[in-house]
Design an enzyme around this catalytic site. Structure first.
Site, PDB file in Angstrom:
ATOM      1  N   THR A   1       4.130  -8.651  -3.261  1.00  0.00           N
ATOM      2  CA  THR A   1       4.324  -7.246  -3.631  1.00  0.00           C
ATOM      3  C   THR A   1       3.365  -6.800  -4.732  1.00  0.00           C
ATOM      4  O   THR A   1       2.978  -7.606  -5.592  1.00  0.00           O
ATOM      5  CB  THR A   1       5.779  -7.040  -4.115  1.00  0.00           C
ATOM      6  OG1 THR A   1       5.882  -5.742  -4.717  1.00  0.00           O
ATOM      7  CG2 THR A   1       6.204  -8.057  -5.148  1.00  0.00           C
ATOM      8  N   TYR A  36      12.103  -8.780  -9.869  1.00  0.00           N
ATOM      9  CA  TYR A  36      11.652  -8.863  -8.474  1.00  0.00           C
ATOM     10  C   TYR A  36      10.182  -9.301  -8.429  1.00  0.00           C
ATOM     11  O   TYR A  36       9.833 -10.296  -7.773  1.00  0.00           O
ATOM     12  CB  TYR A  36      11.856  -7.504  -7.793  1.00  0.00           C
ATOM     13  CG  TYR A  36      11.146  -7.359  -6.487  1.00  0.00           C
ATOM     14  CD1 TYR A  36      11.396  -8.238  -5.434  1.00  0.00           C
ATOM     15  CD2 TYR A  36      10.205  -6.341  -6.281  1.00  0.00           C
ATOM     16  CE1 TYR A  36      10.735  -8.110  -4.225  1.00  0.00           C
ATOM     17  CE2 TYR A  36       9.545  -6.202  -5.084  1.00  0.00           C
ATOM     18  CZ  TYR A  36       9.807  -7.090  -4.062  1.00  0.00           C
ATOM     19  OH  TYR A  36       9.148  -6.963  -2.871  1.00  0.00           O
TER      20      TYR A  36
END
Ligand code: UDP
Length: 328
Positions: free
Chosen positions: A118, A142
């Site tokens: 990501t 995350y």
């Protein structure tokens, strides 16, 4: 000869689109999913194994049964806000799950690994356009968990020859234009589906998270990429590995930043309806701007995005949300 690819999270949004793309490219996708957030209805393109990445025996059994030529690893927790509130969950599930999977792949001699990472691994970099060489400084749990897995892959690459292609996604949007699979989370937290729910009266309004960011209109800038283009890159990445071209990382984005207000304005035009909006506080862990500044996937991998314009992404997402028989 049948070439199986083990697709963890293959019943989820991106994983299901990847299965469709793999099937089209002549591979047989094997979904590995615990169906906690995935959808059984999304398993349409090959067999599935119900299993959990927390359970190494489940993973080992899938490798024995299917002897995959490669792994595509999508299964993960991926909500920025949740990751700020519950970091342990993200470290436990994402990092331990990946470790179990990588160990099982190496043990089975399956040394080709495509990893779903990501842009959140880059963190907040003052509006700098982000290339694969930008230092990774995640600001939420995350992003930190995904960054750790990237390191893990590098370590297993060095130790055991695990070849890996890392894709750092920007904001994935849209749906299969054939309507076979699409985006559906429970609960939904993503901007475009929430916004379209508000347009279509399934929710009272979209809340914009923060209007005081250091961006031109005060709302966050994100770079949106169509899920079908994104998964096409994964097939290219898989072939890259099968051709023995080695480990590498690619950003997957359109290269254009859209503010939350700009996405809302685009949705209003595409749907020809107003978007009911309220304005709220910032969401913890959100970077002001995340925009891809690299053509590397295009020039090196030969990726040619076809549907990553904002109007097509909104239209495909809207068609999916209004498909016949759909009820929230
Ligand atoms: N966002 C928002 N309201 C919402 C959901 C998201 O304003 O109800 C904003 C969010 O702050 C971010 C952008 O929309 O700037 C995209 O968020 P999303 O959750 O879709 O993806 P993320 O950037 O977290 O991967």
């Amino acid at each position: 000869m049948v070439q199986h690819v083990l697709v963890t999270g293959g019943a989820g949004y991106i994983g299901a689109h990847a299965c469709k793309a793999l099937g089209r490219a002549g591979f047989v996708p094997v979904v590995f999913d615990n169906f906690a957030t995935g959808w059984r209805e999304a398993v349409k393109f090959g067999p599935s194994v119900e299993g959990d990445l927390m359970n190494p025996a489940d993973i080992a059994a899938a490798f024995v049964q299917y002897r995959p030529v490669a792994v595509m690893h999508f299964a993960a927790l991926s909500l920025v806000g949740e990751s700020m509130a519950d970091p342990a969950k993200y470290w436990r599930v994402n990092v331990n799950g990946a470790l179990n999977l990588i160990e099982a792949a190496v043990a089975a001699g399956c040394l080709n690994f495509v990893f779903s990472s990501t842009c959140a691994t880059y963190g907040d970099q003052d509006g700098v356009v982000l290339t694969e060489d930008t230092p990774q400084r995640p600001i939420n749990s995350y992003g930190a968990s995904k960054r750790a897995i990237e390191e893990m892959l590098a370590n297993f690459g060095t130790a055991f020859g695990l070849q890996h292609v890392i894709f750092r996604y920007f904001n994935v949007a849209g749906a299969d234009p054939d309507g076979e699979v699409g985006e559906q989370h429970r609960p939904e937290t993503h901007l475009i589906p929430l916004m379209l729910d508000a347009v279509d009266g399934r929710r009272p309004a979209l809340t914009v998270f923060g209007t005081d960011y250091p961006t031109p209109d005060g709302t966050c800038l994100r770079d949106y990429v169509h899920v079908c283009d994104l998964v096409d890159a994964h097939v290219l990445g898989l072939n890259w590995l099968l051709d023995g071209r080695g480990s590498t990382a690619f950003n997957l984005g359109s290269g254009t930043g859209f503010s939350v207000r700009e996405v809302i304005a685009a949705a209003s035009i595409v749907t020809n309806r107003p978007v009911p909006v309220t304005y709220g506080a910032r969401r913890a862990g959100d970077a002001a701007a995340l925009v891809s500044g690299s053509d590397r996937a295009r020039t090196v991998l030969g990726w040619q995005p076809q549907r990553s314009t904002m109007d097509i992404m909104i239209r495909d997402a809207h068609d999916w949300g209004n498909r016949p028989g759909f009820a929230t």
